[in-house]
Motif scaffolding. Sequence first.
Motif, PDB file in Angstrom:
ATOM      1  N   ASP A 122       1.086  -1.314  -0.149  1.00 45.18           N
ATOM      2  CA  ASP A 122      -0.147   0.171  -0.031  1.00 45.18           C
ATOM      3  C   ASP A 122       0.685   1.240   0.247  1.00 45.18           C
ATOM      4  OD1 ASP A 122      -2.044  -1.918  -0.459  1.00 45.18           O
ATOM      5  OD2 ASP A 122      -2.896  -0.975   1.999  1.00 45.18           O
ATOM      6  N   ALA A 123       1.695   1.466   0.744  1.00 47.17           N
ATOM      7  CA  ALA A 123       2.615   2.458   0.832  1.00 47.17           C
ATOM      8  C   ALA A 123       2.853   2.882  -0.245  1.00 47.17           C
ATOM      9  CB  ALA A 123       3.658   2.120   1.840  1.00 47.17           C
ATOM     10  N   GLU A 124       3.754   1.907  -1.686  1.00 48.52           N
ATOM     11  CA  GLU A 124       4.475   2.461  -2.937  1.00 48.52           C
ATOM     12  C   GLU A 124       3.071   3.089  -3.871  1.00 48.52           C
ATOM     13  OE1 GLU A 124       5.715  -1.521  -4.206  1.00 48.52           O
ATOM     14  OE2 GLU A 124       7.616  -1.461  -2.587  1.00 48.52           O
ATOM     15  N   ASN A 125       1.812   2.612  -3.119  1.00 43.59           N
ATOM     16  CA  ASN A 125       1.079   3.224  -4.249  1.00 43.59           C
ATOM     17  C   ASN A 125      -0.310   4.508  -3.124  1.00 43.59           C
ATOM     18  OD1 ASN A 125       0.698   1.024  -6.435  1.00 43.59           O
ATOM     19  ND2 ASN A 125       1.008  -0.161  -4.658  1.00 43.59           N
ATOM     20  N   VAL A 126       0.585   4.710  -2.441  1.00 45.61           N
ATOM     21  CA  VAL A 126      -0.351   6.022  -1.888  1.00 45.61           C
ATOM     22  C   VAL A 126       0.591   7.671  -2.313  1.00 45.61           C
ATOM     23  CG1 VAL A 126      -1.926   4.485  -0.617  1.00 45.61           C
ATOM     24  CG2 VAL A 126       0.112   5.197   0.461  1.00 45.61           C
ATOM     25  N   LEU A 127      -0.534   8.223  -1.601  1.00 46.79           N
ATOM     26  CA  LEU A 127       0.554   9.709  -1.622  1.00 46.79           C
ATOM     27  C   LEU A 127       1.383   9.442  -0.287  1.00 46.79           C
ATOM     28  CD1 LEU A 127      -0.263  12.771  -2.309  1.00 46.79           C
ATOM     29  CD2 LEU A 127      -1.491  13.158  -0.383  1.00 46.79           C
ATOM     30  N   HIS A 128       2.439  10.276  -1.245  1.00 51.34           N
ATOM     31  CA  HIS A 128       3.556  10.665   0.159  1.00 51.34           C
ATOM     32  C   HIS A 128       3.643  12.169   0.256  1.00 51.34           C
ATOM     33  CE1 HIS A 128       7.746   9.143   1.029  1.00 51.34           C
ATOM     34  NE2 HIS A 128       7.791  10.678   1.201  1.00 51.34           N
TER      35      HIS A 128
END
Length: 280
Positions: A169-175
Motif C-alpha cells: 500500500d505504501a508504494e501506491n499511496v500519496l507521499h
Amino acid sequence: MTSVRIGDMDQADRARRAQRTYRRYLIRIGLVVALVGALVIGGVVVYNSNLFTITNVRVTGVEHLTATEMTELASVPEGTTLLRVDAGGIQQRLLGEAWVQEASVNRVFPDTLELAITEKTIAAVVSVPIDSAQTTEDWAIASDGTWLMAIPEKGSDASKTISQKVYEDAENVLHISDVPLGVTPEVGAHCTDANVNNALDIVSGLTTDLADQVKSVKATETASTTLTLENGIEISFGEAGTTEEIRNKERVILQLMEENPGTIAYINVRVVDRPTWRSL
C-alpha cells in the motif's frame, strides 16, 4: 312428585361449564409456569456449565494486521463459553487498535468466536523529520488523520514482523514530504499538524481523476502546499479551504492542462481567480 324449572336447569349447566373452563385454565397456567420454570432452571444450568466452551477464535477482514495480533488483543479468557464471554469488552479492546475502523464479535455455535474486523486504509505515507531533520521516518496515516504506524525500513528485522501488505500500500499511496520539524506522530492519535492535515484535505477533496494523478505533496507550510503529479507538473495549491474552494482550484488546474497539453511545468492556484503557470 317433584318439578324443576327450566331456568334453574340452564343456570346449573352454565355453572358446571364455567367450573370446567376455569379448571382447564388453571391447568394451562400451571403447565406454562412449570415450563417457564424448567426453561429458566435449564438456562441457568447451561449458562454456568462448560457447554459451548470457546475452543476456536476466527478472525476475518484483516490484511495489515494479523489474526494472531487480533486474538491476543481480544484476550478471550481460557475456558470461557460462548454464553459467558464478554463480547462488549472484547469489541472495545479491538476498537482500541489504531488500524481498526469497525469490529464485531459474533458467536458461532458450538465453539467458535468470530472477530469480524474492518480495517482503516492508508491514505498517505508521511516522511516525518527526526534527529534535527537530518533523517526522516515514514509513517502511515489514515484518511481521518489517525497515525497508524511507523513503517520500518524494508528488509530490516523489524519489517519481518509486520504484514507485507503495508509495503504494498505504501508504494501506491500519496507521499507527503517536507514536513516541518516538530511533528510527533503517536500510534492511534490524530494528527494535529495543520500542514499534514491540509495536504490530506486537498487530496480527499478532489473529485476528478486529478486526485489519482497526485503523486506527492510538499507540506512545508499550509499556504505553500505543493502537489506533484505523476507527469511531473508541480501545482502550488495553498490552503485547502472549503470543499467549493478545492473544486474551484481543481477546475482551473484541469482547464489549464487541457488548454496547454504537454507544455505546462508549474501551476499556481493559491489565488484561484488569478492563476499563473509556467511552461516547460
